[in-house]
Structure formats: C-alpha cells, structure tokens
Design a protein around this motif. Structure first.
Motif, PDB file in Angstrom:
ATOM      1  N   HIS A   7     101.136  46.629  34.161  1.00 27.21           N
ATOM      2  CA  HIS A   7     101.458  46.763  35.580  1.00 27.21           C
ATOM      3  C   HIS A   7     100.186  46.860  36.416  1.00 27.21           C
ATOM      4  O   HIS A   7     100.053  46.215  37.477  1.00 27.21           O
ATOM      5  CB  HIS A   7     102.336  48.001  35.771  1.00 27.21           C
ATOM      6  CG  HIS A   7     102.820  48.204  37.173  1.00 27.21           C
ATOM      7  ND1 HIS A   7     102.265  49.141  38.027  1.00 27.21           N
ATOM      8  CD2 HIS A   7     103.797  47.592  37.879  1.00 27.21           C
ATOM      9  CE1 HIS A   7     102.882  49.098  39.199  1.00 27.21           C
ATOM     10  NE2 HIS A   7     103.822  48.169  39.136  1.00 27.21           N
ATOM     11  N   ASP A   8      99.210  47.639  35.935  1.00 29.87           N
ATOM     12  CA  ASP A   8      97.938  47.764  36.651  1.00 29.87           C
ATOM     13  C   ASP A   8      97.167  46.447  36.659  1.00 29.87           C
ATOM     14  O   ASP A   8      96.566  46.071  37.674  1.00 29.87           O
ATOM     15  CB  ASP A   8      97.088  48.861  36.004  1.00 29.87           C
ATOM     16  CG  ASP A   8      97.674  50.248  36.202  1.00 29.87           C
ATOM     17  OD1 ASP A   8      98.482  50.406  37.147  1.00 29.87           O
ATOM     18  OD2 ASP A   8      97.348  51.160  35.418  1.00 29.87           O
ATOM     19  N   ILE A   9      97.184  45.733  35.536  1.00 32.00           N
ATOM     20  CA  ILE A   9      96.484  44.442  35.459  1.00 32.00           C
ATOM     21  C   ILE A   9      97.081  43.456  36.458  1.00 32.00           C
ATOM     22  O   ILE A   9      96.357  42.689  37.112  1.00 32.00           O
ATOM     23  CB  ILE A   9      96.554  43.889  34.023  1.00 32.00           C
ATOM     24  CG1 ILE A   9      95.710  44.756  33.089  1.00 32.00           C
ATOM     25  CG2 ILE A   9      96.075  42.440  33.980  1.00 32.00           C
ATOM     26  CD1 ILE A   9      95.819  44.363  31.629  1.00 32.00           C
ATOM     27  N   ILE A  10      98.397  43.477  36.597  1.00 32.68           N
ATOM     28  CA  ILE A  10      99.057  42.582  37.554  1.00 32.68           C
ATOM     29  C   ILE A  10      98.615  42.903  38.982  1.00 32.68           C
ATOM     30  O   ILE A  10      98.362  41.997  39.792  1.00 32.68           O
ATOM     31  CB  ILE A  10     100.586  42.678  37.405  1.00 32.68           C
ATOM     32  CG1 ILE A  10     101.021  42.081  36.063  1.00 32.68           C
ATOM     33  CG2 ILE A  10     101.297  41.961  38.551  1.00 32.68           C
ATOM     34  CD1 ILE A  10     102.466  42.320  35.720  1.00 32.68           C
ATOM     35  N   PHE A  11      98.488  44.186  39.296  1.00 27.00           N
ATOM     36  CA  PHE A  11      98.019  44.567  40.622  1.00 27.00           C
ATOM     37  C   PHE A  11      96.597  44.059  40.857  1.00 27.00           C
ATOM     38  O   PHE A  11      96.279  43.520  41.928  1.00 27.00           O
ATOM     39  CB  PHE A  11      98.070  46.085  40.796  1.00 27.00           C
ATOM     40  CG  PHE A  11      99.339  46.578  41.397  1.00 27.00           C
ATOM     41  CD1 PHE A  11      99.617  46.370  42.744  1.00 27.00           C
ATOM     42  CD2 PHE A  11     100.278  47.253  40.632  1.00 27.00           C
ATOM     43  CE1 PHE A  11     100.793  46.828  43.316  1.00 27.00           C
ATOM     44  CE2 PHE A  11     101.455  47.713  41.189  1.00 27.00           C
ATOM     45  CZ  PHE A  11     101.717  47.500  42.534  1.00 27.00           C
ATOM     46  N   TYR A  12      95.725  44.216  39.866  1.00 22.65           N
ATOM     47  CA  TYR A  12      94.354  43.731  40.002  1.00 22.65           C
ATOM     48  C   TYR A  12      94.328  42.217  40.203  1.00 22.65           C
ATOM     49  O   TYR A  12      93.530  41.685  40.998  1.00 22.65           O
ATOM     50  CB  TYR A  12      93.533  44.119  38.777  1.00 22.65           C
ATOM     51  CG  TYR A  12      93.290  45.605  38.640  1.00 22.65           C
ATOM     52  CD1 TYR A  12      93.040  46.387  39.763  1.00 22.65           C
ATOM     53  CD2 TYR A  12      93.303  46.222  37.390  1.00 22.65           C
ATOM     54  CE1 TYR A  12      92.825  47.757  39.641  1.00 22.65           C
ATOM     55  CE2 TYR A  12      93.091  47.588  37.261  1.00 22.65           C
ATOM     56  CZ  TYR A  12      92.855  48.347  38.391  1.00 22.65           C
ATOM     57  OH  TYR A  12      92.643  49.690  38.275  1.00 22.65           O
ATOM     58  N   ALA A  16      92.845  40.264  43.430  1.00 21.48           N
ATOM     59  CA  ALA A  16      91.822  39.235  43.241  1.00 21.48           C
ATOM     60  C   ALA A  16      92.260  37.905  43.853  1.00 21.48           C
ATOM     61  O   ALA A  16      91.449  37.189  44.464  1.00 21.48           O
ATOM     62  CB  ALA A  16      91.524  39.056  41.753  1.00 21.48           C
ATOM     63  N   SER A  17      93.547  37.573  43.693  1.00 27.63           N
ATOM     64  CA  SER A  17      94.042  36.320  44.274  1.00 27.63           C
ATOM     65  C   SER A  17      94.007  36.371  45.799  1.00 27.63           C
ATOM     66  O   SER A  17      93.727  35.356  46.454  1.00 27.63           O
ATOM     67  CB  SER A  17      95.463  36.036  43.784  1.00 27.63           C
ATOM     68  OG  SER A  17      96.376  37.017  44.255  1.00 27.63           O
TER      69      SER A  17
END
Length: 214
Positions: A7-12, A16-17
């Motif tokens: 979930h945190d990686i998706i937020f990052y 970034a996008s």
C-alpha cells in the motif's frame, strides 16, 4: 511483503507519477511556446532571396530551433528540384518533426490511465490490511477501523485527482501541438516554394500617419 508495505509503495508510485507528469507538462509547454514563437518569426522573415540557413538572423541558426532545422534541407534545393521532389522532402521533414513534438506525451497518457488503477489497487490493499487487523483484534475500537478505511479510500481519490490533472494537461498540450504542426507545415511549404515567400506584414501597419489593417 505484506499488504501494508505494498500500500505504501503504491502511494510512492502515485506521488512519483504526479511529479513526472508536472515536469512533462511544464517542459512541453515551454518547448511548444518557444517553437511556436520561432515558427511565426521564421514565417515573417523567410523571403525568396534566402537560400541557406546562415542567411537567416543568428537567432534562427541555433541548434535547438526546431523550425530552422526542418527547413534547412529545403532552402538550397528549392530552386533546383522538381515539384514532386520538393514535396517528398517537405513530407519527410514534417514527419521528422513528430518525435520532437510528441516527446514525453506518451508517459502523460499512460499516467492518465494508470493513476486511477493504482489508486484502486491501493484502496484494495488498505481494505485488506484493515480486515486483517479486525480479524486479529476484533472491533474493540471503531475509530481505528474508520481511520484504516479512510486511508484506503484516500488512495482512490488521489489516483483520480492525478488522472484529472494529467488529462487536462494532455488535452492542452495536444491542442497546442496541433496548432504548431499546422504552422510548421505552412513554413515547410513556404521554404520549398521560393516564389511564395513574401514577408508577412503585421496585422496593423502605419501608412501616411494613419493606421491600416492588412
């Protein structure tokens, strides 16, 4: 890797996008503005007696001037080649301008599609983590459940917001690029046909002390 880490990686990835999209929008906007200004100046400057790029003012001889680069092969050949050969060169030069104009826009279009999907995936991962916490501790504190669901739904909202920003930016850039492509086509046609190169007068000119409109 558990659902919370994903979930945190998706937020990052979404942040970034968003940064990448803003960089593309700003860079392309500045490039289009510069290219359009150079194109219009060349249209006003290009006359029948200009046969080489070095005969143009110094500002058009710069390497980063796309319009000057496109017409450079046409200027010395316009008077010596047939109409069909000139048209082939015009088409070739016009096609070569496409990669320069569309650079980075594919990433913007990808973010428009991917951002809501990333947000939805983040919401799903957040809900999974919330259900795991419920199954382990029960509903002893409803506020913790509400906070977990709120964080999960925030991912979807962020993804949709990013997609809207990118969509507006992409539509604006596409519109600008269409106008510039038309101006570049006119410039190439004028460069390939010396007899049509007449200076373009400004909209308002002074004649005998009175303002006239051309």
């Amino acid at each position: 890797m558990n659902a919370n880490d994903l979930h945190d990686i998706i937020f990052y990835a979404m942040y970034a996008s968003l940064v990448a999209a803003l960089i593309i929008i700003i860079e392309r906007g500045l490039f289009f503005a510069y290219t359009r200004r150079q194109t219009m100046r060349l249209l006003r400057t290009l006359t029948a007696d200009i046969r080489h790029l070095h005969e143009l003012p110094a500002e058009f001889s710069q390497r980063n001037s796309l319009p000057a680069t496109l017409i450079a092969p046409l200027l010395p050949q316009a008077a010596n080649r047939s109409r069909d050969e000139i048209n082939d060169v015009i088409d070739t030069q016009y096609l070569q301008s496409k990669p320069h104009m569309m650079r980075g826009l594919w990433l913007l279009e990808t973010i428009v599609t991917a951002a809501p999907l990333l947000g939805l995936l983040g919401t799903i991962m957040g809900i999974i983590e919330t259900f795991k916490a419920l199954s382990a501790a029960g509903i002893s504190d409803p506020s913790q459940v509400s906070a977990g669901m709120g964080t999960a739904l925030y991912a979807t909202g962020l993804g949709i917001a990013i997609a809207l920003v990118c969509l507006l930016g992409n539509n604006f850039l596409q519109s600008r690029m269409e106008h510039i492509n038309e101006a570049l086509k006119v410039l190439l046609l004028r460069a390939g046909m010396p007899h049509t190169r007449q200076p373009i007068k400004p909209a308002a000119v002074q004649e005998n002390g009175e303002k006239r409109y051309a």
